[in-house]
Design an enzyme around this catalytic site. Structure first.
Site, PDB file in Angstrom:
ATOM      1  N   GLY A  54       0.821  -1.199   0.000  1.00  0.00           N
ATOM      2  CA  GLY A  54       0.000   0.000   0.000  1.00  0.00           C
ATOM      3  C   GLY A  54       0.855   1.250   0.000  1.00  0.00           C
ATOM      4  N   HIS A 163       7.706  -7.658  -3.914  1.00  0.00           N
ATOM      5  CA  HIS A 163       6.411  -8.090  -4.449  1.00  0.00           C
ATOM      6  C   HIS A 163       6.560  -9.392  -5.235  1.00  0.00           C
ATOM      7  CE1 HIS A 163       3.962  -4.498  -3.503  1.00  0.00           C
ATOM      8  NE2 HIS A 163       5.119  -3.859  -3.589  1.00  0.00           N
ATOM      9  N   ASP A 223     -12.901  -8.753 -24.278  1.00  0.00           N
ATOM     10  CA  ASP A 223     -13.645  -8.643 -23.025  1.00  0.00           C
ATOM     11  C   ASP A 223     -15.151  -8.580 -23.238  1.00  0.00           C
ATOM     12  OD1 ASP A 223     -11.024  -8.390 -22.155  1.00  0.00           O
ATOM     13  OD2 ASP A 223     -11.133  -6.200 -22.119  1.00  0.00           O
TER      14      ASP A 223
END
Length: 505
Positions: A54, A163, A223
Site C-alpha cells: 500500500g 512483491h 472482453d
C-alpha cells in the site's frame, strides 16, 4: 464457496495480482477491504490470509491498520511490502523512515534457502520505510545489498518486503506456492477455468431475475465479446440484446469484420453507425479525461435509443480497468479513468452487470476458449473503449484519425507478416500533435510524428516493451513515412509499465 486465500487490500496497485497468482496456482482467491469484519473473514474459512502492499507509511497516524494477532488466529498470514511492515511493527520490530523511496529492481541474498537452490534473487520493490530491527521471536530470511531486511518469518507468519506477485520478481510464483504448501498445508487447489465459467454463469442467473433482459454493449474486443457469449449461454440469446457501435474511432475495416464475426456466434446483435455523433461531440476536445467522458456520454445517448425493454446494461469491464480508475477499496491511487468504470447515470434506469469485473485478460481469454469463442476474437490485441480517440493525442477529427488508421493498419500488417502478432500483448500507433522538419524528395517537409508501441505482458498490470529487430523497425518506419501522407517521422516507445501505462492517454 471453495476454500482459498483472502487478500486484505491496504491500497496497492498490485493487490489483485496477488489474487491472480493464487488462481494461477489453482487456488480460489478473493480480495477484501483491509478492515473487513473479523466475523466475515472467519465465515469464509480461508486457507491463508495475505496483507497487501500500500502507499501509506505504517508510522503515519492515519495509515490503515488492523490487529495482526486476530488474523493469525484465523489462518497463516503472508505480509507483502506494507503488510510486512505492519506485522513487524505490531510484533515489536522497529521501522525506519527512509530518506528516499526504493523502487524497481533489487537483488536479495537468502540467508535461509526456503526454495531449493534459491540463494540470490532479483525482485521488484516499491516502498519507502524499511525494517530496522525484527521482532524478538522472528527469523531473518533475506537481505538486500545494503543489508536491509527483505524477508522474515515467525510462527504462522511469512513476510516479504518485495512483491512476489509481480512478474518482474524472479520465481515469485514459487514463493507463493511455498506459503500455500508449507504454511497453509495445502499442496494443490481446485480453482480452474471450468469452475470460473460455472461460477460466473450461476452468478448471472442469480443476479438477473427470470424474464428480465440485458443490454450488452460490444466493442469488438475480447472482453465484451466474452461477456456477450457468457450472458447468452447463461440467459439465452433472446434475453441478451447486443449492440456494436461504429464510433468512427475504430481501426481500418474493423466495423464490418467484427460484425460478421458476431453474427457467426449467433448473438442477438445489431450494428449502429454513429461516427458523426462521436466526432461532433469530440470536436475541439484535447484533454484525455474529457475525451473519455465525452465518448461515454455519447454511448449513453445511443443506449437510451436502443435499449428498449432491457433492465440491465452489461459491460466487459476487467479488473485492470477498475484498479486504474478507482482507488481499490478506498486506499489505492487513481491512475486514469476508464469510460466504462464508475457506475451509470441515474436517469438511464438500468442496473449494471459486469461479470468479468474481477478477472484479468488472460483469464478472460481462457474463459472465452472454454465458451467456444472463435480464435479470431480471442487472439485480438486489447483495444480501448474510447478507440483511436486516445491514440490521437490532442483534438480529434476525421483527418487525424485517417492518418492514424492507415499507420496502424501498416503496423499490424507487418506484425503478421513477421509472425510477431501473437508474441505481443498489445501493439498500436500513437499520433502526436507535433510536427518536425524532414527531407522528402529533395524538398523540405514539416509533418507529424507517429510513435509505435508494443508490449509484452501476462495481465496488463505490468508490461515490458518488445525488442524488435533493427530490420523490422527500419522497414516499418519506411513504409509508414512513404505510404501515409502527413507523417514525417516514426519513433519507438521503450517505456515499461510501470512507470508508464500501456496506452499514452
Amino acid at each position: 464457496m471453495k476454500k482459498g486465500f483472502i487478500i486484505l487490500d491496504f491500497g496497492s496497485q498490485y493487490t489483485w495480482l496477488i489474487a491472480r497468482r493464487f488462481r494461477e496456482l489453482g487456488y480460489y482467491s478473493e480480495v477484501l477491504a483491509y478492515d473487513e469484519s473479523l466475523e466475515n473473514i472467519k465465515s469464509k474459512q480461508p486457507l491463508g490470509l495475505v496483507l497487501s502492499g500500500g502507499p501509506s507509511s505504517v508510522l503515519a497516524e492515519d495509515s490503515p491498520k488492523r490487529s495482526v494477532d486476530e488474523l493469525v488466529s484465523i489462518a497463516p498470514v503472508l505480509g507483502i511490502c506494507y503488510g510486512m511492515q505492519l506485522i513487524a511493527f505490531q510484533k515489536g520490530g522497529k521501522l525506519l523512515k527512509a530518506s528516499q523511496r526504493t523502487y524497481g529492481y533489487n537483488e536479495i541474498d537468502w540467508k535461509k534457502e526456503i526454495i531449493p537452490c534459491l540463494k540470490k534473487q532479483k525482485v521488484w520493490m516499491s516502498h519507502g520505510d524499511s525494517i530496522q530491527s525484527l521482532p524478538s521471536n522472528a527469523q531473518l530470511l533475506s537481505q538486500d545489498k545494503k543489508s536491509l531486511i527483505t524477508a522474515f518469518c515467525m510462527d504462522r507468519v511469512l513476510a516479504f518486503q518485495f512483491h512476489p506477485e509481480v512478474s518482474h520478481t524472479e520465481q515469485g510464483e514459487k514463493l507463493l506456492r511455498f506459503f500455500a504448501s508449507e504454511y497453509c498445508q495445502s499442496s494443490e487447489g481446485n480453482w480452474s477455468v471450468g469452475s470460473i465459467k460455472q461460477n460466473l454463469i450461476d452468478n448471472i442467473k442469480q443476479e438477473v431475475p427470470e424474464k428480465e433482459k440485458v443490454f450488452c454493449a460490444l466493442s469488438g474486443g475480447v472482453d465484451s465479446s466474452v461477456t456477450a457469449v457468457l450472458l447468452s449461454q447463461a440467459l439465452g440469446s433472446d434475453r441478451v440484446n447486443c449492440i456494436f457501435v461504429d464510433t468512427g474511432l475504430l481501426r481500418k475495416g474493423e466495423y464490418e469484420e467484427v460484425l460478421d464475426i458476431y453474427k457467426s456466434l449467433n448473438l442477438n446483435i445489431k450494428g449502429v453507425r454513429a461516427e458523426e455523433d462521436f466526432l461532433k461531440a469530440l470536436k475541439g476536445v484535447s484533454d484525455p479525461e474529457q475525451k473519455r467522458k465525452t465518448i461515454g456520454k455519447v454511448f449513453i445517448d445511443i443506449f437510451k435509443k436502443e435499449m428498449k425493454d432491457c433492465q440491465y446494461l452489461s459491460q466487459g469491464t476487467l479488473y485492470p480497468d477498475v484498479i486504474e480508475s478507482l482507488s481499490p477499496k478506498g486506499s489505492g491511487a487513481t491512475i486514469k479513468s476508464h469510460h466504462n468504470v464508475g457506475g451509470l447515470p441515474k436517469n438511464l434506469n438500468l442496473k449494471l452487470i459486469e461479470p468479468l469485473r474481477e478477472l484479468f485478460k488472460d483469464e478472460v481469454r481462457q474463459l472465452g476458449k472454454a465458451l467456444g469463442l472463435d480464435q479470431k476474437i480471442l487472439s485480438r490485441h486489447p483495444f480501448p473503449g474510447p478507440g483511436l480517440a486516445i491514440r490521437c493525442l490532442g483534438p480529434v477529427d476525421s483527418i487525424q484519425l485517417e492518418i492514424l488508421r492507415k499507420a496502424d493498419s501498416i503496423y499490424h500488417d507487418e506484425l503478421r507478416k513477421s509472425n510477431l502478432y501473437n508474441k505481443i500483448w498489445q501493439a498500436f500507433c500513437v499520433l502526436l500533435p507535433l510536427k518536425t522538419v524532414g527531407v522528402q524528395g529533395d524538398s523540405r517537409s514539416y509533418e507529424q510524428i507517429i510513435s509505435v508501441r508494443a508490449v509484452t505482458s501476462k495481465d496488463g498490470m505490468t508490461a515490458d516493451w518488445f525488442p524488435f529487430s533493427q530490420d523490422f523497425l527500419q522497414n516499418l518506419s519506411c513504409r509508414i513515412v512513404n505510404e501515409v501522407s502527413g507523417v514525417g517521422r516514426v519513433v519507438y516507445d521503450i517505456t515499461g509499465k510501470p512507470p508508464g501505462t500501456i496506452e499514452w492517454e
